[in-house]
Write a protein that holds these residues in place. Structure first.
Motif, short mmCIF file in Angstrom:
data_model
loop_
_atom_site.label_atom_id
_atom_site.label_comp_id
_atom_site.label_asym_id
_atom_site.label_seq_id
_atom_site.Cartn_x
_atom_site.Cartn_y
_atom_site.Cartn_z
N VAL A 32 7.30 -15.41 11.32
CA VAL A 32 7.70 -15.32 9.86
C VAL A 32 8.77 -14.00 9.82
O VAL A 32 9.90 -14.32 9.14
N THR A 93 3.86 -4.90 -10.87
CA THR A 93 4.85 -5.81 -10.74
C THR A 93 5.06 -6.85 -11.59
O THR A 93 4.81 -7.84 -11.14
N TRP B 144 7.36 -6.92 3.64
CA TRP B 144 7.84 -8.12 2.60
C TRP B 144 7.14 -9.35 3.26
O TRP B 144 6.65 -10.14 2.24
N TRP B 145 6.92 -9.46 4.71
CA TRP B 145 6.45 -10.72 5.06
C TRP B 145 5.16 -10.82 5.03
O TRP B 145 4.33 -11.59 5.41
N TRP B 148 4.86 -10.90 -0.62
CA TRP B 148 6.22 -11.01 -1.40
C TRP B 148 5.74 -11.54 -2.65
O TRP B 148 5.03 -12.64 -2.63
N PRO B 149 6.34 -11.35 -3.79
CA PRO B 149 7.37 -10.26 -3.78
C PRO B 149 7.10 -8.64 -4.30
O PRO B 149 7.94 -8.05 -4.25
N SER B 150 5.68 -8.64 -4.19
CA SER B 150 5.38 -7.11 -4.80
C SER B 150 5.66 -6.13 -3.62
O SER B 150 5.68 -5.00 -4.19
N GLU B 151 5.48 -6.55 -2.52
CA GLU B 151 5.79 -5.65 -1.26
C GLU B 151 4.82 -4.46 -1.36
O GLU B 151 5.18 -3.25 -0.84
N SER B 152 3.61 -4.53 -2.18
CA SER B 152 2.60 -3.59 -1.97
C SER B 152 1.41 -4.23 -1.96
O SER B 152 0.99 -5.26 -1.81
#
Lengths: 427, 295
Positions: A32, A93, B144-145, B148-152
């Motif tokens: 990935v 988010t 990110w992998w 995603w998409p919050s990256e937290s």
């Protein structure tokens, strides 16, 4: 020591298999990672947080968004969870555009800087909406934060055939309303249906009594916490309500609104103050076509019937939106009559907010709603949307249920509400 | 009971009958709500709205089950739940058996204190930590992998699995440590004499012996984590990642809820825990009785 102790009894082949699996598992993140990081989206990608989780609305909004020139990614969360989580959602988010409500609930988040100002969108679309809608989309700072999509009115529902058979007339004033209720009672009907098990349906009755007696401005100020609840004005509202209670179905707190609606379907009850969604309980065909409604009667000359309780659903842009320009383009599209008409094709219980939207596809109930709303000077958003959510659910629901159980102690009730209101609104 | 047992069996019979009546009453009391839900799920809404739930049926069909399966999007949500539950249960059992082994068999300094700490952790209401954790998770970045998409850590399965492991490990350590104490010390000593290292004592001596306890805990933990609604909803915001317990909310209308459909959905959602219980039932019962034999 011929046999070494603790020899691992694993065949070579299965050991190999495990090793392969392990290597495979380790390779997955690497594979990935080898890919490109997805971009935050070009100017045409917009994320859309939706609480349209019922089957038909979910499908309908997806089709409407498909037709937009943008590439919209929908994140659907069931409306209950969506509402309870909105605070956390907006702070973490959030999606670019999200579904929300007009009035106080919008202002609440705008004031906390969790929403993006869309006044420039309004300068483009403003001509298609009446002032009452603009008022409902405006934050406390005078800027717009909301774009209205659809709404449905609250009114007194009845069956035309029943009124015809018994010779009942539509009541215009408080006295006529009570006289009609008394006649229905003499005819063996439950004059006013009421189901308040979930706590919120009775709020509609309170709102209308309050707005007819004290006016729309007082309704807004009272629910925003700017007026005291133990004032004579509020006590008078409850006083008027006690006049209706002898005509109201007994045991309202143990009945769901669906059950109360069923009594209207069965012609056991004469009138029912509820939102237009009451139609969902009527079998399609003759029964549904027999359903009609009239605006809540006048109580004082000064206020007449100038206010309509009609909760508006629409859209806002979160303050953390990644693609604000795209989000605004999407809002402009959703404000068009075409988008609103396309959505409402599948929904007979709401009407479009855009005044230019075509009404040709509307049924009789929707047609009446357009009349009611366009003639209104003010559109109120329903008690639980015009105030803080925690005040509505933890104070007003139990208080109204207490009132229905024991209508005698109005003074005590009002004092209690005021005391709790103070602690909630100052926190 | 010993006094009763010594009397002739003729005298024992009334007590037996009373006991059986009592047991049957309890069993029926537990089953009736479930059976009522099943009965409601088989009948159309229009019929129960007209006749009430306590009435003879006119139409019986499985229509609501297929409807709930499709409309609730159950396959997707079952998968989400498994992505959370399976790693969480396995990790919890692995970690807690490790800690329990150290406390019960390796006599590390402060072991007793550790055990008390783990037991006390169970008494902490999880809700107290909701807001601090939410704030913390928002601030912890993930590559990110991984999310995603919050990256937290917020809105990720990693975070939800981690909090389940953290909370459930305490209880499992408590149970496993007590259970391992019942394993005769001589077995481990014999292994040490034969030259087994710590890992082999743990993996080849202790673990096979505590299998019943692991089975019982596995069943319980599966049910608890599977039924969780709270953490997933608090710590995630993407509707498509939610576990199956939230799928039931998709079956509730904004104004109108078809309770018959909801009953069908509830039964479908409850089914996997029942399945796991039956699969691990033998371990479960063995675990319960074995654990109580020392005392």
């Amino acid at each position: 020591m011929a046999n070494p102790p603790f020899q691992i009894p694993v065949a070579r082949r299965s050991l190999l298999r495990v090793a392969t699996l392990g290597a495979g598992a380790l390779a997955v993140p690497a594979a990935v990672a080898g890919c490109e990081k997805p971009s935050d989206g070009d100017g045409d990608s917009v994320t859309f947080g939706s609480n349209y989780s019922d089957e038909v609305p979910k499908q309908a909004i997806a089709e409407v968004l498909q037709e937009s020139e943008l590439n919209v990614k929908i994140n659907t969360v069931d409306h209950n969870t969506f509402q309870e989580n909105i605070n956390r959602y907006l702070q973490a988010t959030p999606d670019d555009v999200f579904t929300w409500f007009a009035g106080f609930r919008m202002q609440f988040f705008a004031a906390q800087h969790l929403a993006t100002d869309v006044s420039d969108v309004w300068s483009d679309i403003g001509g298609s909406f009446s002032d009452a809608f603009k008022q409902a989309s405006t934050g406390q700072d005078g800027k717009q934060y909301f774009v209205p999509f659809y709404l449905y009115p609250w009114a007194v529902f009845y069956r035309k055939s029943l009124f015809q058979a018994r010779g009942y007339e539509i009541p215009k004033t408080w006295d006529e309303y009570q006289a009609l209720a008394a006649r229905m009672q003499a005819d063996g009907l439950a004059p006013i249906a009421m189901g308040n098990k979930d706590g919120w349906p009775a709020m509609g009755t309170f709102d209308y009594l309050n707005m007819r007696l004290n006016g729309y401005e007082f309704h807004v100020d009272l629910l925003a916490g700017r007026e005291p609840w133990d004032s004579p004005k509020v006590k008078q509202v409850f006083g008027l309500w006690t006049e209706l209670l002898p005509f109201t179905q007994a045991g309202a707190n143990g009945r769901t609104w669906q059950e109360a609606a069923q009594s209207l379907v069965a012609k056991e009850a004469g009138m029912y103050l509820l939102g237009m969604f009451v139609g969902q309980q009527f079998p399609e065909g003759a029964d549904y076509d027999d359903l009609s409604y009239f605006p809540f009667p006048t109580i004082t000359e000064a206020n007449g019937q100038d206010a309509v309780e009609a909760p508006i659903d629409g859209f806002m842009i979160s303050s953390k939106a990644k693609n604000v320009d795209g989000a605004k383009r999407l809002l402009r599209y959703l404000a068009t009559p075409e988008a609103q008409n396309a959505y409402l094709a599948s929904d007979p219980n709401n009407i479009a907010c855009n005044t230019e939207a075509s009404t040709s596809g509307y049924n009789a109930l929707q047609g009446k709603a357009v009349e009611l709303v366009s003639g209104a000077k003010h559109i109120s958003q329903f008690l639980d949307r015009d105030t803080r959510p925690d005040f509505a659910s933890t104070v007003m629901i139990p208080s109204l249920q207490t009132f229905l159980n024991n209508p005698r102690d109005i003074d005590g009730l009002c004092q209690q509400i005021e005391a709790q209101k103070k602690s909630i609104f100052t926190s | 009971m010993t006094a009763l047992a010594s009397r002739p069996s003729r005298r024992r019979r009334p007590a037996r009958i009373v006991l059986h009546i009592f047991l049957w009453a309890i069993a029926v009391g537990w089953l009736v709500p479930l059976l009522l839900a099943l009965y409601a799920a088989l009948r159309p809404y229009a019929e129960t709205a007209e006749l009430g739930y306590f009435s003879w049926p006119r139409d019986l069909s499985l229509h609501y089950f297929s409807e709930a399966w499709r409309r609730g999007g159950l396959p997707k949500y079952y998968r989400n739940t498994m992505v959370i539950t399976v790693p969480a249960v396995l990790t919890t059992l692995f970690f807690s058996s490790f800690v329990a082994f150290l406390i019960a068999r390796r006599r590390v300094p402060g072991g007793k204190f550790l055990l008390v700490l783990f037991a006390a952790g169970n008494l902490l209401p999880q809700q107290v930590l909701a807001t601090p954790l939410y704030v913390l998770y928002k601030e912890i970045p993930l590559p990110w992998w991984m999310n995603w998409p919050s990256e937290s850590l917020f809105d990720s399965y990693w975070g939800v699995i981690a909090i389940h492991v953290a909370f459930q490990t305490g209880f499992c350590v408590f149970v496993l440590a007590n259970y391992m104490n019942t394993v005769p010390a001589e077995l481990v000593e014999a292994a040490i004499v034969d030259g087994a290292g710590v890992w082999k004592q743990y993996w080849h001596v202790i673990l096979p012996l505590v299998r019943p306890a692991l089975g019982a805990l596995g069943t319980l933990e599966f049910a608890w984590i599977y039924n969780d609604f709270f953490w997933a909803v608090i710590l995630m915001s993407t509707g498509d990642k939610f576990p199956v317990t939230t799928a039931l909310n998709n079956l509730r209308g904004e104004y109108f809820t078809d309770y018959n459909l909801l009953a069908a959905g509830s039964l479908l959602v409850a089914f996997p825990t029942v399945l796991v219980f039956f699969i691990l039932q033998r371990q479960f019962i063995a675990g319960l009785t074995l654990g109580s034999s020392k005392g």
